[in-house]
Motif scaffolding. Structure first.
Motif, mmCIF file in Angstrom:
data_model
loop_
_atom_site.group_PDB
_atom_site.id
_atom_site.type_symbol
_atom_site.label_atom_id
_atom_site.label_comp_id
_atom_site.label_asym_id
_atom_site.label_seq_id
_atom_site.Cartn_x
_atom_site.Cartn_y
_atom_site.Cartn_z
ATOM 1 N N SER A 27 1.014 -1.229 -0.036
ATOM 2 C CA SER A 27 -0.019 0.058 0.087
ATOM 3 C C SER A 27 0.922 1.201 0.120
ATOM 4 C CB SER A 27 -0.823 -0.077 1.261
ATOM 5 O OG SER A 27 -1.873 -1.274 1.099
ATOM 6 N N ILE A 28 1.247 1.453 -1.119
ATOM 7 C CA ILE A 28 2.345 2.550 -1.250
ATOM 8 C C ILE A 28 1.407 3.948 -1.907
ATOM 9 C CG2 ILE A 28 4.342 3.498 -2.507
ATOM 10 C CD1 ILE A 28 5.454 0.441 -2.379
ATOM 11 N N VAL A 29 1.664 4.929 -1.296
ATOM 12 C CA VAL A 29 1.061 6.312 -1.939
ATOM 13 C C VAL A 29 1.944 6.796 -2.924
ATOM 14 C CG1 VAL A 29 0.224 8.568 -1.403
ATOM 15 C CG2 VAL A 29 -0.220 6.640 0.056
ATOM 16 N N SER A 30 3.094 7.036 -2.507
ATOM 17 C CA SER A 30 4.179 7.410 -3.485
ATOM 18 C C SER A 30 5.633 7.098 -3.008
ATOM 19 C CB SER A 30 4.068 8.965 -3.729
ATOM 20 O OG SER A 30 4.223 9.754 -2.504
ATOM 21 N N ILE A 31 6.513 7.018 -4.138
ATOM 22 C CA ILE A 31 7.980 6.593 -3.628
ATOM 23 C C ILE A 31 8.927 8.046 -4.072
ATOM 24 C CG2 ILE A 31 9.751 5.062 -3.877
ATOM 25 C CD1 ILE A 31 7.921 3.011 -4.950
#
Length: 120
Positions: A27-31
């Protein structure tokens, strides 16, 4: 749920090459920044190379000109192409990602590490 999984380590002769891969999932929003660190026995963990989401890269002086970091944002994957390997490159290499997770917490996430051994 965020995980970083490295692959590509192994044993090579001095002067050889390896390509490391690290895929981030969950669950990644942004890297923001992704990078590679390494830790040899008896030494502190050090930054090898890092790359921003826009593709700007920087390298440790010891690997500049030999290693190349790249990134595939669509796959949430970072690579490290290592050429002209030296015995002093022997270490456990760790993938790192600076990212916003599902609760919008900005954190550094780490992979489990992959062993790189360079024989002389």
């Amino acid at each position: 749920q965020v995980q970083l999984v490295e692959s590509g380590g192994g044993l090579v002769q001095a002067g050889g090459s390896l390509r490391l891969s690290c895929a981030a999932s969950g669950s990644i929003v942004s890297i923001n920044t992704m990078g590679w660190y390494r830790q040899a026995p008896g030494k502190q963990r050090e930054l090898v190379a890092a790359i921003t989401r826009g593709g700007s890269a920087n390298y440790a002086d010891s690997v500049k000109g030999r290693f190349t970091i790249s990134r595939d944002n669509a796959k949430n994957t970072v690579y490290l192409q290592m050429n002209s390997l030296k015995p002093e490159d022997t270490a456990v290499y760790y993938c790192n990602a600076r990212l916003l997770d599902e609760v919008r917490s900005l954190r550094n996430y780490w992979g489990q590490g992959t062993q790189v051994t360079v024989s002389s």
